[in-house]
Design a protein around this motif. Structure first.
Motif, short mmCIF file in Angstrom:
data_model
loop_
_atom_site.label_atom_id
_atom_site.label_comp_id
_atom_site.label_asym_id
_atom_site.label_seq_id
_atom_site.Cartn_x
_atom_site.Cartn_y
_atom_site.Cartn_z
N GLY A 27 -25.17 13.35 -26.30
CA GLY A 27 -24.86 13.80 -27.65
C GLY A 27 -24.38 15.24 -27.70
O GLY A 27 -23.85 15.68 -28.72
N HIS A 28 -24.54 15.99 -26.63
CA HIS A 28 -24.06 17.37 -26.58
C HIS A 28 -22.53 17.33 -26.52
O HIS A 28 -21.95 16.42 -25.93
N PRO A 29 -21.84 18.29 -27.14
CA PRO A 29 -20.37 18.27 -27.13
C PRO A 29 -19.76 18.22 -25.72
O PRO A 29 -18.67 17.71 -25.54
N TYR A 30 -20.47 18.74 -24.73
CA TYR A 30 -19.95 18.74 -23.36
C TYR A 30 -20.86 17.91 -22.45
O TYR A 30 -21.14 18.29 -21.32
N GLU A 31 -21.25 16.74 -22.93
CA GLU A 31 -22.14 15.89 -22.15
C GLU A 31 -21.50 15.38 -20.86
O GLU A 31 -22.20 14.94 -19.96
N ARG A 32 -20.18 15.47 -20.72
CA ARG A 32 -19.51 15.05 -19.48
C ARG A 32 -19.60 16.13 -18.40
O ARG A 32 -19.25 15.88 -17.25
N TRP A 35 -23.26 19.34 -13.00
CA TRP A 35 -23.29 20.35 -11.95
C TRP A 35 -24.20 19.87 -10.84
O TRP A 35 -25.06 19.02 -11.01
N ASN A 36 -23.95 20.43 -9.67
CA ASN A 36 -24.72 20.08 -8.48
C ASN A 36 -26.06 20.80 -8.55
O ASN A 36 -26.11 22.03 -8.48
N GLY A 37 -27.12 20.04 -8.66
CA GLY A 37 -28.46 20.62 -8.77
C GLY A 37 -28.87 21.44 -7.57
O GLY A 37 -29.76 22.30 -7.67
N ALA A 38 -28.25 21.22 -6.42
CA ALA A 38 -28.57 22.01 -5.24
C ALA A 38 -28.12 23.46 -5.40
O ALA A 38 -28.66 24.36 -4.76
N TYR A 39 -27.14 23.71 -6.27
CA TYR A 39 -26.63 25.05 -6.49
C TYR A 39 -27.22 25.70 -7.75
O TYR A 39 -27.20 26.91 -7.88
N PHE A 40 -27.68 24.89 -8.66
CA PHE A 40 -28.20 25.39 -9.94
C PHE A 40 -29.56 24.75 -10.20
O PHE A 40 -29.63 23.56 -10.50
N ASP A 41 -30.61 25.52 -10.10
CA ASP A 41 -31.95 25.01 -10.34
C ASP A 41 -32.33 25.29 -11.79
O ASP A 41 -32.80 26.38 -12.12
N ILE A 42 -32.08 24.30 -12.65
CA ILE A 42 -32.31 24.48 -14.08
C ILE A 42 -33.38 23.49 -14.53
O ILE A 42 -33.20 22.27 -14.40
N VAL A 65 -19.08 28.89 -7.00
CA VAL A 65 -19.95 27.82 -7.48
C VAL A 65 -19.28 27.03 -8.60
O VAL A 65 -19.72 25.93 -8.93
N PHE A 66 -18.21 27.56 -9.15
CA PHE A 66 -17.44 26.85 -10.17
C PHE A 66 -17.01 25.48 -9.63
O PHE A 66 -16.95 24.51 -10.38
N GLY A 67 -16.76 25.40 -8.34
CA GLY A 67 -16.35 24.15 -7.72
C GLY A 67 -17.45 23.10 -7.68
O GLY A 67 -17.19 21.94 -7.39
N GLN A 68 -18.68 23.50 -8.00
CA GLN A 68 -19.81 22.57 -8.03
C GLN A 68 -20.07 22.03 -9.43
O GLN A 68 -21.10 21.41 -9.68
N ILE A 69 -19.13 22.28 -10.34
CA ILE A 69 -19.27 21.84 -11.74
C ILE A 69 -18.11 20.90 -12.07
O ILE A 69 -16.95 21.24 -11.88
N ASP A 70 -18.43 19.73 -12.57
CA ASP A 70 -17.42 18.79 -13.04
C ASP A 70 -17.25 18.96 -14.54
O ASP A 70 -18.23 19.06 -15.27
N ASN A 71 -16.02 19.01 -14.99
CA ASN A 71 -15.68 19.17 -16.41
C ASN A 71 -16.36 20.40 -17.02
O ASN A 71 -17.10 20.30 -18.00
N ALA A 105 -10.53 21.53 -11.16
CA ALA A 105 -11.20 21.25 -12.44
C ALA A 105 -10.23 20.57 -13.42
O ALA A 105 -10.59 19.63 -14.12
N TYR A 106 -8.99 21.05 -13.44
CA TYR A 106 -8.01 20.50 -14.38
C TYR A 106 -7.41 19.18 -13.92
O TYR A 106 -6.66 18.55 -14.66
N ASP A 107 -7.76 18.73 -12.75
CA ASP A 107 -7.35 17.39 -12.33
C ASP A 107 -8.14 16.32 -13.09
O ASP A 107 -7.77 15.16 -13.10
N SER A 108 -9.22 16.72 -13.75
CA SER A 108 -10.00 15.80 -14.58
C SER A 108 -9.35 15.66 -15.96
O SER A 108 -8.94 16.64 -16.56
#
Length: 155
Positions: A27-32, A35-42, A65-71, A105-108
């Motif tokens: 339901g979040h506007p950017y739900e798509r 990120w790779n949890g190995a790089y971001f411990d949230i 680390v931007f490369g570890q985020i999709d969309n 990123a823009y290939d998506s």
């Protein structure tokens, strides 16, 4: 063990933040965005605005680390663009590898375009090698006023 007890235990673990998240909630506007949890411990209890803030801060401090985020969200893209612009402007090197991250990123098809024309620029170089695509994106960014003159477009 009792399935009801296990379900309750999982929910409690999530609420206490023992679980980590790798996407925004449904339901979040950017739900798509993922990120790779190995790089971001949230932790699971962190609110979406704070999650985005933490990811942007990580991008600012360690841009690859931007490369570890999709969309990535527009805010995340702007964090990368700020570092990219600084590297391009002050010849700090390794700007091409950041532009490569932006190209990927823009290939998506699901990414929100933050600079009008950037999607078309990336799509127009689809058959070139990745280095040429990155240089093309940097040339495009150089020809715009500034990466900060962006329009937030809702998906």
């Amino acid at each position: 063990m009792n399935p009801l007890f296990l379900k309750w235990l999982r929910k409690l673990s999530y609420m206490l933040g023992f679980e980590t998240v790798s996407s925004f909630p449904p339901g979040h506007p950017y739900e798509r965005t993922r990120w790779n949890g190995a790089y971001f411990d949230i932790a699971s209890y962190v609110k979406p605005d704070e999650i985005e803030h933490r990811l942007c801060e990580a991008i600012t401090n360690t841009p690859l680390v931007f490369g570890q985020i999709d969309n990535p969200t527009p805010r995340m893209q702007r964090a990368l663009l700020a570092v990219l612009e600084e590297r391009m402007r002050h010849n700090r090197g390794r700007a091409t590898e950041l532009a490569v991250q932006l190209v990927h990123a823009y290939d998506s098809a699901h990414i929100t375009e933050v600079i009008p024309g950037l999607r078309a620029q990336v799509a127009g170089t689809r058959h070139d090698d990745i280095g040429e695509r990155a240089r093309s994106v940097m040339a495009f960014l150089s020809s715009t006023q500034s990466p900060f003159d962006v329009i937030d477009m809702q998906a």
